[in-house]
Design an enzyme around this catalytic site. Structure first.
Site, PDB file in Angstrom:
ATOM      1  CB  SER A 165      -8.179   0.415   5.155  1.00 27.58           C
ATOM      2  OG  SER A 165      -9.687   1.255   4.872  1.00 27.58           O
ATOM      3  CB  SER A 190      -8.045   3.565   2.148  1.00 25.43           C
ATOM      4  OG  SER A 190      -7.623   2.658   3.452  1.00 25.43           O
ATOM      5  CE  LYS A 220      -4.006   2.126   2.649  1.00 30.26           C
ATOM      6  NZ  LYS A 220      -4.744   1.678   3.550  1.00 30.26           N
TER       7      LYS A 220
HETATM    8  N1  GLN Z   1     -13.242   3.376   5.716  1.00 29.53           N
HETATM    9  C1  GLN Z   1     -13.248   4.292   6.967  1.00 29.53           C
HETATM   10  C2  GLN Z   1     -12.916   5.615   6.906  1.00 29.53           C
HETATM   11  O1  GLN Z   1     -13.134   6.389   5.720  1.00 29.53           O
HETATM   12  C3  GLN Z   1     -12.021   3.349   7.396  1.00 29.53           C
HETATM   13  C4  GLN Z   1     -11.137   3.807   6.358  1.00 29.53           C
HETATM   14  C5  GLN Z   1      -9.555   2.684   7.470  1.00 29.53           C
HETATM   15  O2  GLN Z   1      -9.349   2.228   7.548  1.00 29.53           O
HETATM   16  N2  GLN Z   1      -8.689   3.382   6.342  1.00 29.53           N
HETATM   17  O3  GLN Z   1     -12.345   6.436   7.323  1.00 29.53           O
END
Ligand code: GLN
Length: 486
Positions: A177, A153, A78
């Site tokens: 995410s 994400s 990532k």
């Molecule tokens: N979808 C969640 C957010 O937008 C979690 C994101 C994540 O785990 N990085 O914050």
């Protein structure tokens, strides 16, 4: 063996028996990347040269009989893990030209184990999102249906594995995410206990929640990846000191007698009816393997989304303050004065979702509102943690859905933040409590993968991986591959 769907464990055998060299394997993946990347957009940066030299080195180590489980295995990282001399963007214009001066602990550990990093994967900007649509580098497409999102994400990391553009990848999970994109792309994804894996060199979103973990094609692969990623790191003060178990050695234990908690509240919210049926089916498979299903209640679960969307923005507003165009990040053209430099650099460098969260977070932390918002959210967080402590005094694992629905269409939720935030309604509680949780493939709904979420007690990743592996011994959902993208 079909290379397209091969796991780390299968490739290991092939590499060790010299049926294939690490260089050939790397070439195979770059050919696939050439063919499919224009459609999928999973990578922000491809690391062809360094990958090739790592593969050459891996072949020598294999020839010398000194391979680890990961020597010569092509992975992707990532794009928020710093790798020295490599562009590390966190999906943002703010860091579009940032070259990391040092390497994250996770990346260093994987490289030391001989993994070959093919590239850095696309992601929602600063890991904020559930669809990968907030990336400065454009959306990622779900390989199962390219008109749909891969989740976020860690959407690039998920799509890269699902499209056969690497074998395994790293992701990070702040509120879901790793688990949500794993569910939407038909993968196994594990968010470890908070502190199990070092955060050093990971670009921060919300420091009390961020945790790195693996995204793979099987629970066995997740076990292999995690045993190389986890462990104490003196450079991260929140990193736990407990020894790392050999997760891959604990997979074969039968799960007879294991107590699996089912929280009915998971089925009473926005859960799609067909997804619910598949999850119940998955639960009955676990029962047929000898596990006992026990009702558990997580009474404060419904407050988790609200608490998260105060705590995560508050922490992100502090973490992202450093990107001011002077110390870090993009600088605007021709600033008129210092104030202009700050406001335009941040205004131009950050995208919509990130700006929205910085505003919310700064407000929640401001004098006079701190107690009403941040303080209260932290109290709710404590109650959620106590719910899990209570539940794990009765059960070994909690099982339920990962997401309310399968992958949704690109653009479908972009206009409605709350709709987007609801994607994480089942994953956020484990993040707030800091307990480990994973998602494993548990069926197809209208041809799209869905995930079964398994939540474990603190530092009990071994049991999660054991349950997941046993489930994968009797089901073949994890072996299905996405159709070849055009
Ligand atoms: N979808 C969640 C957010 O937008 C979690 C994101 C994540 O785990 N990085 O914050």
């Amino acid at each position: 063996m079909n290379l397209r769907s091969a796991t780390i464990a299968e490739l290991r055998a092939h590499l060790d028996q010299r049926k294939l060299s690490a260089v050939e394997l790397t070439d195979y993946y770059f050919e696939r990347i050439d063919r499919h990347e224009p459609t999928i957009n999973a990578y922000v940066t491809q690391l062809r040269e360094t990958a090739r030299s790592a593969a050459v080195k891996a072949d020598k180590i294999i020839a010398a009989g000194q391979a680890t489980a990961l020597t010569g295995i092509p992975i992707a990282e990532k794009d928020l893990f710093c790798i020295e001399g490599t562009k590390t963007t966190s999906g943002s214009k703010m860091l579009a030209d940032f070259e990391a001066p040092y390497t994250a602990t996770v990346s260093e550990k994987l490289a030391n184990a001989g993994a070959v990093t093919l590239g850095k994967t696309n992601m929602d900007e600063f890991a904020m999102g559930s669809s990968n649509e907030s990336s400065y580098f454009g959306p990622v497409k779900n390989p199962w249906d390219t008109s749909r999102v891969p989740g976020g994400s860690s959407g690039g990391s998920a799509a890269a594995v699902a499209a056969g553009l690497c074998v395994a990848s790293t992701g990070t999970d702040t509120g879901g995410s790793i688990r949500q994109p794993a569910a939407l792309c038909g993968l196994t994804g594990l968010k470890p206990t908070y502190g199990r894996v070092s955060r050093w060199g990971m670009i921060a979103f919300a420091s009390s929640l961020d945790q790195a973990g693996p995204m793979t094609r099987s629970a066995k692969d997740a076990a292999i990846m995690l045993e190389h990623m986890a462990g104490f790191d003196p450079r991260d003060s929140t990193c736990l000191t407990e020894a790392v178990p050999r997760y891959s050695q604990h997979l074969d234990q039968p799960i007879k007698g294991l107590r699996i908690g089912v929280c009915e509240a998971f089925f009473e919210t926005a859960l799609d009816a067909t997804v619910a049926t598949q999850i119940r089916e998955a639960l009955s498979i676990l029962e047929s393997l000898g596990a006992t299903l026990i009702d558990v209640s997580l009474p404060h679960m419904t407050a988790s989304l609200g608490a998260y969307y105060v705590i995560a923005p508050a922490e992100c507003s502090a973490n992202l303050a450093r990107f001011d165009g002077i110390r870090y990040g993009y600088r605007c053209e021709d600033p008129q004065n210092l104030q202009d430099l700050y406001t335009r650099s941040r205004g131009e460098g950050f995208g919509q979702e990130v700006k929205k969260r910085i505003l919310v977070g700064t407000f929640a932390l401001s004098a006079g509102y701190y107690d009403a918002f941040y303080g209260r959210a932290q109290k709710v967080r404590r109650l959620i943690k106590q719910d899990f402590v209570e539940a794990f005094s009765q059960v070994d694992v909690i099982a339920g859905p990962t997401t309310p629905t399968p992958a949704f269409g690109l653009g479908e939720k972009a206009k409605n933040s709350v709709d987007m935030y609801l994607q994480d309604v089942f994953t956020i509680a484990a993040s707030l409590a800091g307990v480990p949780a994973m998602s494993i493939p548990a069926g197809l709904v209208s041809g799209l993968p869905i995930g079964l979420q398994l939540i474990g007690n603190y530092l009990d990743e071994a049991t999660l991986l054991n349950v997941a592996h046993q489930f994968q011994q009797t089901t073949d959902w994890h072996t299905l591959t996405a159709p070849e993208a055009p």
